[in-house]
Scaffold this motif. Sequence first.
Motif, PDB file in Angstrom:
ATOM      1  N   ALA A   1      -5.847  -5.913  13.043  1.00 23.38           N
ATOM      2  CA  ALA A   1      -6.366  -5.488  11.361  1.00 23.38           C
ATOM      3  C   ALA A   1      -6.445  -3.873  11.603  1.00 23.38           C
ATOM      4  O   ALA A   1      -6.088  -3.174  10.319  1.00 23.38           O
ATOM      5  CB  ALA A   1      -7.474  -5.997  11.283  1.00 23.38           C
ATOM      6  N   ALA A   2      -6.977  -3.130  12.561  1.00 19.27           N
ATOM      7  CA  ALA A   2      -7.000  -2.137  12.026  1.00 19.27           C
ATOM      8  C   ALA A   2      -5.379  -0.907  11.552  1.00 19.27           C
ATOM      9  O   ALA A   2      -5.504   0.013  11.956  1.00 19.27           O
ATOM     10  CB  ALA A   2      -7.294  -0.787  13.153  1.00 19.27           C
ATOM     11  N   PHE A   3      -4.878  -1.815  12.832  1.00 15.87           N
ATOM     12  CA  PHE A   3      -3.430  -0.691  11.961  1.00 15.87           C
ATOM     13  C   PHE A   3      -2.590  -1.913  10.955  1.00 15.87           C
ATOM     14  O   PHE A   3      -2.276  -0.905   9.799  1.00 15.87           O
ATOM     15  CB  PHE A   3      -2.397  -1.674  12.970  1.00 15.87           C
ATOM     16  N   VAL A   4      -2.672  -2.341  10.718  1.00 19.85           N
ATOM     17  CA  VAL A   4      -2.370  -2.930   9.579  1.00 19.85           C
ATOM     18  C   VAL A   4      -3.369  -3.055   8.709  1.00 19.85           C
ATOM     19  O   VAL A   4      -2.134  -2.709   7.114  1.00 19.85           O
ATOM     20  CB  VAL A   4      -2.203  -4.721   9.410  1.00 19.85           C
ATOM     21  N   LEU A   5      -3.935  -3.010   7.872  1.00 22.43           N
ATOM     22  CA  LEU A   5      -5.125  -2.666   7.106  1.00 22.43           C
ATOM     23  C   LEU A   5      -6.050  -1.417   6.490  1.00 22.43           C
ATOM     24  O   LEU A   5      -5.753  -0.592   7.788  1.00 22.43           O
ATOM     25  CB  LEU A   5      -6.371  -3.693   6.872  1.00 22.43           C
ATOM     26  N   SER A   6      -5.272  -0.872   6.401  1.00 26.34           N
ATOM     27  CA  SER A   6      -6.144   0.339   5.480  1.00 26.34           C
ATOM     28  C   SER A   6      -7.486   0.358   5.790  1.00 26.34           C
ATOM     29  O   SER A   6      -8.009  -0.523   5.723  1.00 26.34           O
ATOM     30  CB  SER A   6      -6.331   1.276   4.094  1.00 26.34           C
ATOM     31  N   GLU A   7      -8.260   1.216   5.531  1.00 25.05           N
ATOM     32  CA  GLU A   7      -9.990   1.358   5.769  1.00 25.05           C
ATOM     33  C   GLU A   7     -10.454   0.975   4.692  1.00 25.05           C
ATOM     34  O   GLU A   7     -11.599  -0.266   4.625  1.00 25.05           O
ATOM     35  CB  GLU A   7     -10.247   3.251   6.615  1.00 25.05           C
ATOM     36  N   HIS A   8      -9.721   1.241   3.825  1.00 22.95           N
ATOM     37  CA  HIS A   8     -10.616   0.683   2.021  1.00 22.95           C
ATOM     38  C   HIS A   8     -10.498  -1.077   2.189  1.00 22.95           C
ATOM     39  O   HIS A   8     -11.222  -1.518   1.355  1.00 22.95           O
ATOM     40  CB  HIS A   8      -9.683   1.985   0.890  1.00 22.95           C
ATOM     41  N   GLU A   9      -8.952  -1.461   2.637  1.00 18.98           N
ATOM     42  CA  GLU A   9      -8.925  -2.648   2.045  1.00 18.98           C
ATOM     43  C   GLU A   9      -9.905  -3.379   3.689  1.00 18.98           C
ATOM     44  O   GLU A   9     -10.244  -4.189   3.632  1.00 18.98           O
ATOM     45  CB  GLU A   9      -7.495  -3.395   2.827  1.00 18.98           C
ATOM     46  N   ARG A  10      -9.974  -2.553   4.559  1.00 20.38           N
ATOM     47  CA  ARG A  10     -11.041  -3.516   5.139  1.00 20.38           C
ATOM     48  C   ARG A  10     -12.137  -3.689   4.848  1.00 20.38           C
ATOM     49  O   ARG A  10     -13.002  -5.087   5.200  1.00 20.38           O
ATOM     50  CB  ARG A  10     -10.987  -2.867   6.911  1.00 20.38           C
ATOM     51  N   ARG A  11     -12.553  -2.182   3.973  1.00 22.35           N
ATOM     52  CA  ARG A  11     -14.416  -2.024   3.510  1.00 22.35           C
ATOM     53  C   ARG A  11     -14.380  -2.986   2.464  1.00 22.35           C
ATOM     54  O   ARG A  11     -15.266  -3.572   2.116  1.00 22.35           O
ATOM     55  CB  ARG A  11     -14.186  -1.022   3.208  1.00 22.35           C
ATOM     56  N   THR A  12     -13.136  -3.708   2.294  1.00 20.43           N
ATOM     57  CA  THR A  12     -13.448  -4.237   0.109  1.00 20.43           C
ATOM     58  C   THR A  12     -13.112  -5.752   0.743  1.00 20.43           C
ATOM     59  O   THR A  12     -13.403  -6.398  -0.333  1.00 20.43           O
ATOM     60  CB  THR A  12     -13.215  -3.030  -0.966  1.00 20.43           C
ATOM     61  N   LEU A  13     -12.187  -5.833   0.738  1.00 17.71           N
ATOM     62  CA  LEU A  13     -11.099  -6.974   1.102  1.00 17.71           C
ATOM     63  C   LEU A  13     -11.694  -8.400   2.507  1.00 17.71           C
ATOM     64  O   LEU A  13     -11.823  -9.327   2.253  1.00 17.71           O
ATOM     65  CB  LEU A  13      -9.764  -6.873   1.361  1.00 17.71           C
ATOM     66  N   LEU A  14     -12.618  -7.464   3.502  1.00 17.59           N
ATOM     67  CA  LEU A  14     -11.970  -8.321   4.946  1.00 17.59           C
ATOM     68  C   LEU A  14     -14.108  -8.748   4.939  1.00 17.59           C
ATOM     69  O   LEU A  14     -14.696  -8.741   3.586  1.00 17.59           O
ATOM     70  CB  LEU A  14     -13.026  -7.371   5.876  1.00 17.59           C
TER      71      LEU A  14
ATOM     72  N   TYR B   1     -11.698 -12.203   2.550  1.00 23.54           N
ATOM     73  CA  TYR B   1     -10.659 -12.909   3.396  1.00 23.54           C
ATOM     74  C   TYR B   1     -10.944 -12.122   4.605  1.00 23.54           C
ATOM     75  O   TYR B   1     -11.485 -11.535   5.611  1.00 23.54           O
ATOM     76  CB  TYR B   1      -9.681 -11.740   2.775  1.00 23.54           C
ATOM     77  N   THR B   2      -9.592 -13.015   5.521  1.00 24.97           N
ATOM     78  CA  THR B   2      -9.532 -12.349   7.169  1.00 24.97           C
ATOM     79  C   THR B   2      -9.085 -11.988   7.101  1.00 24.97           C
ATOM     80  O   THR B   2      -8.438 -11.507   6.499  1.00 24.97           O
ATOM     81  CB  THR B   2      -9.888 -13.840   7.809  1.00 24.97           C
ATOM     82  N   ALA B   3      -8.525 -11.116   8.467  1.00 24.10           N
ATOM     83  CA  ALA B   3      -8.079 -10.300   8.851  1.00 24.10           C
ATOM     84  C   ALA B   3      -6.274 -11.311   8.800  1.00 24.10           C
ATOM     85  O   ALA B   3      -5.375 -10.289   7.964  1.00 24.10           O
ATOM     86  CB  ALA B   3      -7.814  -8.861  10.116  1.00 24.10           C
ATOM     87  N   ARG B   4      -6.766 -12.525   8.744  1.00 23.79           N
ATOM     88  CA  ARG B   4      -5.184 -13.645   9.345  1.00 23.79           C
ATOM     89  C   ARG B   4      -4.929 -13.691   7.553  1.00 23.79           C
ATOM     90  O   ARG B   4      -3.526 -13.509   7.243  1.00 23.79           O
ATOM     91  CB  ARG B   4      -5.490 -14.573   9.575  1.00 23.79           C
ATOM     92  N   ASP B   5      -5.613 -13.527   6.499  1.00 26.23           N
ATOM     93  CA  ASP B   5      -5.293 -14.068   5.250  1.00 26.23           C
ATOM     94  C   ASP B   5      -4.732 -12.317   4.687  1.00 26.23           C
ATOM     95  O   ASP B   5      -4.062 -12.541   4.015  1.00 26.23           O
ATOM     96  CB  ASP B   5      -6.761 -14.218   4.668  1.00 26.23           C
ATOM     97  N   LEU B   6      -5.540 -11.616   4.947  1.00 28.48           N
ATOM     98  CA  LEU B   6      -4.775 -10.471   4.911  1.00 28.48           C
ATOM     99  C   LEU B   6      -3.617  -9.593   5.042  1.00 28.48           C
ATOM    100  O   LEU B   6      -2.446  -9.053   4.208  1.00 28.48           O
ATOM    101  CB  LEU B   6      -5.830  -8.784   4.233  1.00 28.48           C
TER     102      LEU B   6
ATOM    103  N   ILE C   1       1.937  -1.847   2.647  1.00 29.62           N
ATOM    104  CA  ILE C   1       1.705  -2.112   1.274  1.00 29.62           C
ATOM    105  C   ILE C   1       0.307  -1.937   0.746  1.00 29.62           C
ATOM    106  O   ILE C   1      -0.596  -2.652   1.905  1.00 29.62           O
ATOM    107  CB  ILE C   1       2.381  -4.103   1.076  1.00 29.62           C
ATOM    108  N   GLY C   2       0.099  -1.830   0.503  1.00 28.62           N
ATOM    109  CA  GLY C   2      -1.711  -1.543  -0.222  1.00 28.62           C
ATOM    110  C   GLY C   2      -2.311  -2.980  -0.816  1.00 28.62           C
ATOM    111  O   GLY C   2      -1.107  -3.414  -1.715  1.00 28.62           O
TER     112      GLY C   2
END
Length: 188
Positions: free
Chosen positions: A103-116, A122-127, A152-153
């Motif tokens: 998840a840390a590799f595939v998702l940006s810090e902003h995505e982890r903070r706002t979407l997880l 959302y789960t990491a698998r969802d994103l 992809i953002g």
Amino acid sequence: MAVAWEPPAGVGPEASVAFHPVARPYGPAQQSAAGRRAAAEALAAAGSADRIVPREADGRPRFPRGFAGSISHTERRAVAVVVPGAEAVGVDIESAAVSPRMAAFVLSEHERRTLLAPAGGYTARDLFTAKEAAFKALSSMGKLGDFTFWRIGLRRSGDGLVASYRDEPVAVWVGSWADLSFAVAIRR
């Protein structure tokens, strides 16, 4: 497993989806065959007279003209989505867990903070699934060059997500069940 399809807001009833089980021994040949059967079912539901989905030279499915579609599978189930008249469709299903390291590799810090979860639900698998579906829809355009799905953002938009790469957006809807994440991306 029976999966209920609820069209995402803005997609409309023209989106056809079909799930198909993968036969034993659950290998690549059986997964591909289940995906082709799901594609034939989705094409039939969408009103296509042509229900055969051959492969392009690079292995991607080639849906009949006027019926944008996509196929995905796990070891045990396949899915196909067809949207008549859409520019591009991408679908992905995942049953495997996405580790915190992935998840840390595939998702940006902003995505982890706002979407997880808990902030975004959302789960990491969802994103991960959302990015894969968006990659399929965006890469089918052929004008973005070579890129990898994790570039992809993702951002929230209404009831769903918008994925983008080089200012090319695509709407994404994500569904999640106990053992499966499902995402569809549609470019109109």
